[in-house]
Design an enzyme around this catalytic site. Structure first.
Site, mmCIF file in Angstrom:
data_model
loop_
_atom_site.group_PDB
_atom_site.id
_atom_site.type_symbol
_atom_site.label_atom_id
_atom_site.label_comp_id
_atom_site.label_asym_id
_atom_site.label_seq_id
_atom_site.Cartn_x
_atom_site.Cartn_y
_atom_site.Cartn_z
ATOM 1 N N HIS A 1 4.685 -8.670 -4.541
ATOM 2 C CA HIS A 1 3.362 -8.801 -4.101
ATOM 3 C C HIS A 1 2.698 -10.430 -4.208
ATOM 4 C CE1 HIS A 1 2.143 -4.671 -3.303
ATOM 5 N NE2 HIS A 1 3.205 -4.326 -4.391
ATOM 6 N N CYS B 1 5.999 -5.655 0.252
ATOM 7 C CA CYS B 1 6.050 -4.411 -0.361
ATOM 8 C C CYS B 1 6.007 -3.028 0.844
ATOM 9 C CB CYS B 1 4.864 -4.099 -1.378
ATOM 10 S SG CYS B 1 5.476 -2.967 -2.495
ATOM 11 N N GLY C 1 0.778 -1.127 -0.034
ATOM 12 C CA GLY C 1 0.020 0.107 -0.190
ATOM 13 C C GLY C 1 0.833 1.096 -0.014
ATOM 14 N N GLU C 2 0.759 2.095 0.831
ATOM 15 C CA GLU C 2 1.318 3.411 0.900
ATOM 16 C C GLU C 2 1.859 3.606 2.177
ATOM 17 O OE1 GLU C 2 3.488 6.465 0.412
ATOM 18 O OE2 GLU C 2 1.608 7.039 1.799
ATOM 19 N N SER C 3 3.112 3.323 2.277
ATOM 20 C CA SER C 3 3.795 2.998 3.785
ATOM 21 C C SER C 3 3.786 4.230 4.686
ATOM 22 C CB SER C 3 5.429 2.490 3.492
ATOM 23 O OG SER C 3 6.011 3.337 2.645
ATOM 24 N N GLU D 1 0.321 -11.677 -2.921
ATOM 25 C CA GLU D 1 -1.201 -11.732 -3.004
ATOM 26 C C GLU D 1 -1.640 -11.268 -4.138
ATOM 27 O OE1 GLU D 1 1.095 -9.562 -1.766
ATOM 28 O OE2 GLU D 1 0.197 -7.558 -1.886
ATOM 29 N N ILE E 1 5.775 -3.769 -7.671
ATOM 30 C CA ILE E 1 4.958 -2.407 -7.920
ATOM 31 C C ILE E 1 5.547 -1.379 -7.272
ATOM 32 C CG2 ILE E 1 2.905 -1.195 -8.157
ATOM 33 C CD1 ILE E 1 1.526 -3.881 -8.162
ATOM 34 N N ARG E 2 6.133 -0.458 -7.690
ATOM 35 C CA ARG E 2 7.025 0.658 -7.295
ATOM 36 C C ARG E 2 7.546 0.082 -5.623
ATOM 37 N NH1 ARG E 2 2.089 2.508 -8.174
ATOM 38 N NH2 ARG E 2 1.599 2.622 -5.747
ATOM 39 N N ARG F 1 12.995 3.121 -0.190
ATOM 40 C CA ARG F 1 11.504 3.105 -0.471
ATOM 41 C C ARG F 1 11.224 2.813 -2.059
ATOM 42 N NH1 ARG F 1 7.264 7.405 1.976
ATOM 43 N NH2 ARG F 1 6.046 6.508 0.459
HETATM 44 N N1 GLN Z 1 6.963 2.233 -2.558
HETATM 45 C C1 GLN Z 1 5.535 2.287 -1.957
HETATM 46 C C2 GLN Z 1 5.693 2.966 -0.589
HETATM 47 O O1 GLN Z 1 6.480 3.466 -0.216
HETATM 48 C C3 GLN Z 1 5.061 0.756 -1.736
HETATM 49 C C4 GLN Z 1 4.625 0.153 -2.853
HETATM 50 C C5 GLN Z 1 3.847 -0.878 -2.746
HETATM 51 O O2 GLN Z 1 3.304 -1.507 -1.477
HETATM 52 N N2 GLN Z 1 3.073 -1.508 -3.829
HETATM 53 O O3 GLN Z 1 4.851 3.014 0.397
#
Ligand code: GLN
Length: 216
Positions: free
Chosen positions: A196, A101, A69-71, A198, A160-161, A132
């Protein structure tokens, strides 16, 4: 762990029913719930999967999952809801925890400049330093096959990112790397993946985590 009893061949046999908690404040929660559910069905087991949105639930869980998610958001809300402290206590009691992630970021002890700049809250449960956005803009999302020591054939991982572990202490077992970046690691009861598991149909990682819970 709740012990429930079921009737089997006319005899009562003890069945251990686990309670698996998925931190459900933000991120890909339903995907993890679904993956755990499918992995359990494959094994012919049933357990309770609970979504954790507030404090008071973590202490009743036998295992925890921190989703992607968004950390920054996740960290802030975990702290605000009082869940952060509960997770730390569960970790020191040996409860198995898997972070994927953004979850891998939250599990770390140390972070890069971006972590410092955003005042990112870290749980500090692994002796790791994270970057990150380790793969940069050009490789924001990609899939790759990798070897994992607990699997007998390559695993297709979805990034993903993605973050990565850029430094790890001696107690951290490195499970997989891409170049010099650690993308899968385990430290005792804590498991972290930069990708991921999941988001694919391959349930082997969730199955491995379920085995960790059984061993606990
Ligand atoms: N890069 C994201 C973050 O800093 C994490 C990306 C993800 O969970 N898909 O939160």
């Amino acid at each position: 762990m709740n012990k429930s009893f079921k009737l089997e061949d006319g005899n009562f046999s003890g069945e251990i029913r686990m309670r698996i908690g998925v931190i459900a404040i933000q991120g890909d929660v339903s995907e993890h719930v679904h993956a755990v559910d499918n992995a359990l069905s494959e094994l012919g087991e049933s357990s309770d999967i609970v979504e954790i949105k507030h404090s008071g639930i973590v202490p009743e869980c036998d295992a925890l999952i921190l989703p992607g998610g968004e950390s920054t958001t996740l960290g802030r809300l975990l702290l605000k809801e009082g869940i952060s402290e509960e997770i730390k206590q569960a970790a020191s009691a040996g409860i198995p925890i898997m972070g994927t992630c953004a979850g891998l970021i939250l599990l770390a002890q140390r972070g890069d400049v971006q972590v410092a700049k955003t005042h990112q809250h870290l749980l500090g449960l692994m002796d790791t330093k994270v970057n990150r956005n380790a793969f940069g803009r050009q490789r924001e999302s990609f899939e790759t096959y990798m070897e994992l020591p607990f699997l007998d054939s390559p695993y297709r991982a979805v990034f993903i990112r993605a973050p990565a572990i850029v430094d790890a202490g001696p107690d951290v077992e490195v499970l997989s790397k891409i170049d010099d970046k650690i993308v899968a690691a385990r430290q005792s009861n804590i498991l972290a993946f930069a990708f991921h598991p999941e988001l694919t149909d391959d349930l082997r990682i969730h199955r491995y985590f379920l085995n960790m819970i059984r061993e606990y």
